[in-house]
Design a protein around this motif. Structure first.
Motif, PDB file in Angstrom:
ATOM      1  N   LEU A  78       0.833  -1.207   0.000  1.00 33.21           N
ATOM      2  CA  LEU A  78       0.000   0.000   0.000  1.00 33.21           C
ATOM      3  C   LEU A  78       0.869   1.259   0.000  1.00 33.21           C
ATOM      4  CD1 LEU A  78      -2.809   1.217   0.101  1.00 33.21           C
ATOM      5  CD2 LEU A  78      -2.774   0.986   2.595  1.00 33.21           C
ATOM      6  N   ARG A  79       1.933   1.252   0.806  1.00 31.86           N
ATOM      7  CA  ARG A  79       2.814   2.407   0.873  1.00 31.86           C
ATOM      8  C   ARG A  79       3.483   2.668  -0.479  1.00 31.86           C
ATOM      9  NH1 ARG A  79       7.984   3.348   1.227  1.00 31.86           N
ATOM     10  NH2 ARG A  79       8.482   1.120   1.326  1.00 31.86           N
ATOM     11  N   THR A  80       3.967   1.607  -1.115  1.00 23.10           N
ATOM     12  CA  THR A  80       4.630   1.744  -2.417  1.00 23.10           C
ATOM     13  C   THR A  80       3.668   2.284  -3.476  1.00 23.10           C
ATOM     14  OG1 THR A  80       6.112  -0.102  -1.892  1.00 23.10           O
ATOM     15  CG2 THR A  80       5.892   0.501  -4.209  1.00 23.10           C
ATOM     16  N   PHE A  81       2.440   1.775  -3.456  1.00 23.28           N
ATOM     17  CA  PHE A  81       1.444   2.214  -4.433  1.00 23.28           C
ATOM     18  C   PHE A  81       1.105   3.698  -4.236  1.00 23.28           C
ATOM     19  CE2 PHE A  81      -3.142   2.748  -5.506  1.00 23.28           C
ATOM     20  CZ  PHE A  81      -3.007   2.651  -6.883  1.00 23.28           C
ATOM     21  N   LEU A  82       0.924   4.123  -2.983  1.00 26.03           N
ATOM     22  CA  LEU A  82       0.583   5.517  -2.713  1.00 26.03           C
ATOM     23  C   LEU A  82       1.739   6.452  -3.062  1.00 26.03           C
ATOM     24  CD1 LEU A  82      -1.427   5.209   0.632  1.00 26.03           C
ATOM     25  CD2 LEU A  82      -2.308   5.704  -1.654  1.00 26.03           C
ATOM     26  N   GLU A  83       2.962   6.001  -2.855  1.00 21.15           N
ATOM     27  CA  GLU A  83       4.125   6.810  -3.255  1.00 21.15           C
ATOM     28  C   GLU A  83       4.128   7.016  -4.769  1.00 21.15           C
ATOM     29  OE1 GLU A  83       7.568   4.846  -1.788  1.00 21.15           O
ATOM     30  OE2 GLU A  83       7.356   5.619   0.260  1.00 21.15           O
ATOM     31  N   LEU A  84       3.746   5.986  -5.503  1.00 21.86           N
ATOM     32  CA  LEU A  84       3.661   6.092  -6.958  1.00 21.86           C
ATOM     33  C   LEU A  84       2.608   7.115  -7.364  1.00 21.86           C
ATOM     34  CD1 LEU A  84       4.099   5.042  -9.921  1.00 21.86           C
ATOM     35  CD2 LEU A  84       2.272   3.389  -9.420  1.00 21.86           C
ATOM     36  N   SER A 102      -3.171   3.079 -17.024  1.00 21.99           N
ATOM     37  CA  SER A 102      -2.073   2.846 -17.946  1.00 21.99           C
ATOM     38  C   SER A 102      -0.869   2.240 -17.223  1.00 21.99           C
ATOM     39  CB  SER A 102      -1.673   4.165 -18.619  1.00 21.99           C
ATOM     40  OG  SER A 102      -0.591   3.989 -19.496  1.00 21.99           O
ATOM     41  N   THR A 103      -0.590   2.742 -16.036  1.00 25.78           N
ATOM     42  CA  THR A 103       0.531   2.232 -15.243  1.00 25.78           C
ATOM     43  C   THR A 103       0.308   0.776 -14.853  1.00 25.78           C
ATOM     44  OG1 THR A 103       1.003   4.440 -14.364  1.00 25.78           O
ATOM     45  CG2 THR A 103       1.860   2.559 -13.119  1.00 25.78           C
ATOM     46  N   LEU A 104      -0.925   0.425 -14.561  1.00 28.31           N
ATOM     47  CA  LEU A 104      -1.239  -0.927 -14.096  1.00 28.31           C
ATOM     48  C   LEU A 104      -1.018  -1.989 -15.169  1.00 28.31           C
ATOM     49  CD1 LEU A 104      -4.483  -0.194 -12.027  1.00 28.31           C
ATOM     50  CD2 LEU A 104      -2.188  -0.627 -11.150  1.00 28.31           C
ATOM     51  N   LYS A 105      -0.864  -1.563 -16.402  1.00 33.15           N
ATOM     52  CA  LYS A 105      -0.594  -2.528 -17.471  1.00 33.15           C
ATOM     53  C   LYS A 105       0.816  -3.104 -17.356  1.00 33.15           C
ATOM     54  CE  LYS A 105      -3.749  -0.250 -20.722  1.00 33.15           C
ATOM     55  NZ  LYS A 105      -3.858   0.481 -22.017  1.00 33.15           N
ATOM     56  N   ASP A 106       1.668  -2.415 -16.640  1.00 34.35           N
ATOM     57  CA  ASP A 106       3.038  -2.890 -16.421  1.00 34.35           C
ATOM     58  C   ASP A 106       2.998  -4.088 -15.469  1.00 34.35           C
ATOM     59  OD1 ASP A 106       5.680  -3.291 -15.583  1.00 34.35           O
ATOM     60  OD2 ASP A 106       6.173  -1.168 -15.819  1.00 34.35           O
ATOM     61  N   PRO A 107       3.577  -5.234 -15.846  1.00 32.37           N
ATOM     62  CA  PRO A 107       3.566  -6.425 -14.982  1.00 32.37           C
ATOM     63  C   PRO A 107       4.164  -6.164 -13.603  1.00 32.37           C
ATOM     64  CG  PRO A 107       4.298  -6.992 -17.190  1.00 32.37           C
ATOM     65  CD  PRO A 107       4.235  -5.494 -17.145  1.00 32.37           C
ATOM     66  N   TYR A 139       3.413  -4.010 -11.597  1.00 31.09           N
ATOM     67  CA  TYR A 139       2.376  -3.547 -10.660  1.00 31.09           C
ATOM     68  C   TYR A 139       1.219  -4.543 -10.548  1.00 31.09           C
ATOM     69  CZ  TYR A 139       4.954   0.804 -11.044  1.00 31.09           C
ATOM     70  OH  TYR A 139       5.948   1.748 -11.025  1.00 31.09           O
ATOM     71  N   GLN A 140       1.487  -5.798 -10.841  1.00 34.89           N
ATOM     72  CA  GLN A 140       0.468  -6.839 -10.772  1.00 34.89           C
ATOM     73  C   GLN A 140      -0.151  -6.922  -9.382  1.00 34.89           C
ATOM     74  OE1 GLN A 140      -0.817  -8.897 -13.118  1.00 34.89           O
ATOM     75  NE2 GLN A 140      -2.185  -9.763 -11.553  1.00 34.89           N
ATOM     76  N   SER A 141       0.675  -6.756  -8.346  1.00 31.49           N
ATOM     77  CA  SER A 141       0.195  -6.934  -6.971  1.00 31.49           C
ATOM     78  C   SER A 141      -0.796  -5.859  -6.540  1.00 31.49           C
ATOM     79  CB  SER A 141       1.377  -6.948  -6.000  1.00 31.49           C
ATOM     80  OG  SER A 141       2.072  -5.706  -6.061  1.00 31.49           O
ATOM     81  N   VAL A 142      -0.805  -4.711  -7.225  1.00 34.65           N
ATOM     82  CA  VAL A 142      -1.724  -3.626  -6.837  1.00 34.65           C
ATOM     83  C   VAL A 142      -2.738  -3.343  -7.944  1.00 34.65           C
ATOM     84  CG1 VAL A 142      -0.111  -2.522  -5.248  1.00 34.65           C
ATOM     85  CG2 VAL A 142      -0.067  -1.911  -7.687  1.00 34.65           C
ATOM     86  N   ARG A 143      -2.893  -4.267  -8.883  1.00 35.33           N
ATOM     87  CA  ARG A 143      -3.773  -4.013 -10.028  1.00 35.33           C
ATOM     88  C   ARG A 143      -5.222  -3.781  -9.601  1.00 35.33           C
ATOM     89  NH1 ARG A 143      -2.330  -7.339 -15.130  1.00 35.33           N
ATOM     90  NH2 ARG A 143      -0.617  -5.843 -14.900  1.00 35.33           N
ATOM     91  N   ILE A 144      -5.728  -4.643  -8.719  1.00 39.72           N
ATOM     92  CA  ILE A 144      -7.121  -4.494  -8.271  1.00 39.72           C
ATOM     93  C   ILE A 144      -7.276  -3.207  -7.459  1.00 39.72           C
ATOM     94  CG2 ILE A 144      -8.944  -5.460  -6.831  1.00 39.72           C
ATOM     95  CD1 ILE A 144      -7.968  -8.237  -7.584  1.00 39.72           C
ATOM     96  N   LEU A 145      -6.334  -2.957  -6.558  1.00 35.52           N
ATOM     97  CA  LEU A 145      -6.377  -1.741  -5.743  1.00 35.52           C
ATOM     98  C   LEU A 145      -6.319  -0.498  -6.636  1.00 35.52           C
ATOM     99  CD1 LEU A 145      -6.275  -0.410  -2.922  1.00 35.52           C
ATOM    100  CD2 LEU A 145      -3.778  -0.556  -3.067  1.00 35.52           C
ATOM    101  N   GLY A 146      -5.453  -0.511  -7.635  1.00 40.75           N
ATOM    102  CA  GLY A 146      -5.324   0.621  -8.536  1.00 40.75           C
ATOM    103  C   GLY A 146      -6.576   0.846  -9.359  1.00 40.75           C
TER     104      GLY A 146
END
Length: 364
Positions: A173-179, A198-203, A205-212
């Motif tokens: 969560l911290r890494t995603f919010l920093e992004l 668009s960012t979530l298409k990058d593999p 960020y697979q772990s935060v795809r649903i959250l994103g």
């Protein structure tokens, strides 16, 4: 008889009627204004102006009063700006700079503008659809529910909950919010949502795809949620002392229709780079047939004034600075015989102050 002199007579009639709210006669004009001609010549000019639709004579033996057409000519050719008094300048700086929140700022702005003009003041909260992302926080409420707190550049704060299959780890969560906060700050909400997808298409960020994806949907929902916009109004009791009872009831009915007022002032501010004025029937609102509306957008400015101290920046009233995408409006509603120069100056000054406050991030 020249057209230019005739229009000087019209200007004098409008100025005197605004000042005294009584029909203006040729003898009065000859004594009060240096028009360089006799009262008989002025009377002929006034008759011609009446035939052209600029003036009207309410009674046979009375003087003339301006029509909507007369007011419009006068407003379109205003060349002087009424300076705010030192007391008014200090009031803007003192009253608004002490605000505790955006809502408090807008409420104070409405009360202040009403006190300066003696008319109804209306201040709209920034439209979320026009706001930019300032900061996002996501807080887990339970195992499957998250709370997104979105702060915009205008100081608005929106909270939305959404469901996830499982709560991500604190590190994820911290890494995603920093992004998000690092790359998409100062990006319009809808555009920020598109960037996240668009960012979530990058593999990576697979772990935060649903959250994103949920956050992107939340940002779009906030941007669409125009129902969250508020309008702050002040000064209705002051206006009651300026309007006749015949005009008051339809006016108060119109003020009750806040959606109508919001659309009218929003359109007026967006159609004019500086300050817009609608007179009587130009408002296309039955309850405002005997009223005028002055409105200006506020929001992000295209250029900052350089070399000015805080007080100079707060109270500047010159029309040189244009807005880029105003996020909301500030306006005044009064009788058609309002003091247009003073009202335009006051509306412009408050709009400028709110623009400074938002563009400098002081409302958050």
């Amino acid at each position: 008889m020249t057209q230019s002199r005739r229009m000087l007579v019209l200007r004098a009639v409008v100025e005197d009627y605004i000042r005294f709210q009584a029909p203006v006669g040729s003898t009065t004009l000859a004594k009060a204004h240096d028009l360089g001609v006799s009262s008989a010549t002025i009377r002929n000019d006034m008759s011609a102006l009446e035939e052209e639709g600029y003036l009207i004579q309410p009674h046979t033996s009375a003087g003339r009063i301006p029509t909507e057409q007369g007011y419009r000519y006068f407003v379109d050719r205003l060349t002087t700006v009424v300076n705010l008094s030192q007391a008014q300048r200090r009031a803007i700086a003192k009253v608004l700079s002490g605000s505790a929140s955006l809502e408090d700022t807008l409420q104070r702005a409405a009360r202040l503008l009403a006190s300066i003009t003696g008319q109804v003041a209306v201040v709209a909260a920034p439209a979320l659809s026009k706001s930019k992302l300032r900061h996002v926080e996501i807080v887990p409420l339970n195992a499957v529910t998250m709370l997104a707190v979105v702060i915009t550049d205008s100081g608005s704060v929106a909270q939305h909950t959404f469901a996830v299959q499982e709560t991500p780890s604190a590190e994820t969560l911290r890494t995603f919010l920093e992004l998000v906060n690092g790359q998409y700050m100062d990006v319009p909400l809808v555009q920020a949502a598109q960037c996240i997808r668009s960012t979530l298409k990058d593999p990576a960020y697979q772990s935060v795809r649903i959250l994103g994806q949920k956050l992107a949907e939340t940002l779009e929902s906030i941007a669409r949620d125009e129902g969250t916009g508020q309008m702050y109004m002040a000064g209705t009791s002051q206006l009651a002392h300026q309007q006749s009872k015949v005009d008051l009831l339809p006016l108060f009915d119109a003020l009750e229709e806040q959606v109508v007022i919001m659309h009218l002032m929003s359109d007026l501010s967006e159609e004019n780079e500086d300050v817009g004025v609608a007179i009587g029937s130009e408002t296309k609102t039955p309850g405002l047939m005997h009223s005028s509306v002055v409105s200006s957008g506020y929001g992000r400015s295209e250029e900052e004034s350089e070399g000015a101290d805080e007080n100079e920046r707060i109270v500047r009233v010159e029309p040189a600075q244009a807005f880029s995408q105003p996020v909301a409006f500030v306006g005044s509603i009064g009788p058609t015989h309002m003091d247009y120069a003073a009202t335009i100056t006051a509306v412009r000054a408050v709009a400028r102050y709110l623009t400074d406050l938002i563009s400098h991030g002081e409302t958050v």
